[in-house]
Design an enzyme around this catalytic site. Sequence first.
Site, PDB file in Angstrom:
ATOM      1  N   ASP A  67       6.198 -18.620   4.588  1.00 14.12           N
ATOM      2  CA  ASP A  67       5.438 -19.389   5.744  1.00 14.12           C
ATOM      3  C   ASP A  67       5.446 -20.999   5.415  1.00 14.12           C
ATOM      4  O   ASP A  67       5.171 -21.560   4.629  1.00 14.12           O
ATOM      5  CB  ASP A  67       4.378 -18.837   5.980  1.00 14.12           C
ATOM      6  CG  ASP A  67       3.225 -18.105   4.038  1.00 14.12           C
ATOM      7  OD1 ASP A  67       3.869 -19.235   3.944  1.00 14.12           O
ATOM      8  OD2 ASP A  67       2.907 -17.018   4.646  1.00 14.12           O
ATOM      9  N   ASN A 138      -7.074  -8.990   3.682  1.00  9.32           N
ATOM     10  CA  ASN A 138      -7.213  -8.160   4.416  1.00  9.32           C
ATOM     11  C   ASN A 138      -6.152  -7.705   4.577  1.00  9.32           C
ATOM     12  O   ASN A 138      -5.709  -6.595   5.606  1.00  9.32           O
ATOM     13  CB  ASN A 138      -7.774  -8.849   6.059  1.00  9.32           C
ATOM     14  CG  ASN A 138      -6.525 -10.115   6.272  1.00  9.32           C
ATOM     15  OD1 ASN A 138      -5.321 -10.527   5.492  1.00  9.32           O
ATOM     16  ND2 ASN A 138      -6.467 -10.855   7.034  1.00  9.32           N
ATOM     17  N   HIS A 140      -2.379  -8.591   4.342  1.00  9.13           N
ATOM     18  CA  HIS A 140      -1.255  -9.691   5.145  1.00  9.13           C
ATOM     19  C   HIS A 140       0.004  -9.617   3.842  1.00  9.13           C
ATOM     20  O   HIS A 140      -0.861  -9.991   2.510  1.00  9.13           O
ATOM     21  CB  HIS A 140      -1.989 -10.569   5.815  1.00  9.13           C
ATOM     22  CG  HIS A 140      -2.190 -11.959   4.749  1.00  9.13           C
ATOM     23  ND1 HIS A 140      -3.212 -12.946   5.439  1.00  9.13           N
ATOM     24  CD2 HIS A 140      -1.797 -12.374   3.609  1.00  9.13           C
ATOM     25  CE1 HIS A 140      -3.534 -14.161   4.504  1.00  9.13           C
ATOM     26  NE2 HIS A 140      -2.854 -13.145   3.426  1.00  9.13           N
ATOM     27  N   GLU A 145      -1.265 -11.416   9.479  1.00  7.35           N
ATOM     28  CA  GLU A 145      -2.324  -9.980   9.829  1.00  7.35           C
ATOM     29  C   GLU A 145      -2.419  -9.084  10.465  1.00  7.35           C
ATOM     30  O   GLU A 145      -1.013  -8.404  11.230  1.00  7.35           O
ATOM     31  CB  GLU A 145      -3.337 -11.449  10.608  1.00  7.35           C
ATOM     32  CG  GLU A 145      -2.612 -12.665  10.009  1.00  7.35           C
ATOM     33  CD  GLU A 145      -3.616 -12.897   9.307  1.00  7.35           C
ATOM     34  OE1 GLU A 145      -4.261 -12.451   8.037  1.00  7.35           O
ATOM     35  OE2 GLU A 145      -4.316 -14.184   8.828  1.00  7.35           O
TER      36      GLU A 145
HETATM   37  P1  PGA Z   1      -3.825 -15.810  -2.591  1.00  7.06           P
HETATM   38  O1  PGA Z   1      -3.319 -15.238  -1.623  1.00  7.06           O
HETATM   39  O2  PGA Z   1      -2.955 -15.732  -3.930  1.00  7.06           O
HETATM   40  O3  PGA Z   1      -4.418 -17.434  -2.733  1.00  7.06           O
HETATM   41  O4  PGA Z   1      -5.416 -14.908  -2.893  1.00  7.06           O
HETATM   42  C1  PGA Z   1      -1.980 -14.964  -1.862  1.00  7.06           C
HETATM   43  C2  PGA Z   1      -2.390 -13.759   0.112  1.00  7.06           C
HETATM   44  O5  PGA Z   1      -2.738 -14.259   1.470  1.00  7.06           O
HETATM   45  O6  PGA Z   1      -0.851 -13.365   0.583  1.00  7.06           O
END
Ligand code: PGA
Length: 262
Positions: A67, A138, A140, A145
């Site tokens: 992304d 959450n 994702h 999302e």
């Molecule tokens: P993080 O993010 O490794 O910074 O916890 C993971 C994600 O949002 O996929």
Amino acid sequence: MEVIILEDSHAVATLSAQRISDLINKKPTAVLGLATGSTPIALYQKLISLYQQGTLSFRHVVTFNLDEYIGISPNNPQSYHAFMKRELFDSIDIQPHNSHLPTCERAGETSCQVGAAYEQAIAEAGGIDLQVLGIGSNGHIGFNEPSSSLVSRTRVKTLTQATVNDNNRLFEEGEFQPRLAMTMGIASILDSQQVILLATGAQKARAVCNAIEGPLSAMCPASALQLHKQVTFILDEAAASKLENHHYYRWVRRINESLEKN
Ligand code: PGA
């Protein structure tokens, strides 16, 4: 699904680097799907060490990132283009034309066309051999999302407030924080030959439990990995702390290790 519970984040990075390095040594032209965020940084440091030791080369490896933010340029230090250069690409021998991230702006093209072109580029490279994922608190994966379609493809997504809040720590006060991103879809991720999802820390425990032991649901996008035939969750103790079947996963791991030794 393979669920591996390790002592700490250091062990998570070591094992995931070993999986990637084994693949590249077997297939030097491997196509990797890469992730940003705090979790994979330790993995990237391990890969850089293996490259510096001369045991791993990315010379013929092709990468596609999950992304990129919309609303900041690739030169902005907050962009995922900049992140990947800083955390990995500038320190290994990958050829710049072989590393791809979603582009969000292309003159005269709609975002749908840009998304479709990214999918096309992945297909033309032969598809992703191994996709690295983190997981949001959450649930994702990429920026898919909760409520994302389980058959989604690369497209623009609006970030949830929870994600904006989680990532707010990385932005200075008053600095522009994007709320839109171009992300590979859930179906794009499921197309890859192999997936490894890394999760560390107690803040991921609920999402990890929902992904592995919860129902298949768009409300936990990572639960879509239950449909994948070769997925490995590599977790530290804290991220695994809410798993009901953790004894079973540890038992399977011990059995597999003893089988590998014989
Ligand atoms: P993080 O993010 O490794 O910074 O916890 C993971 C994600 O949002 O996929």
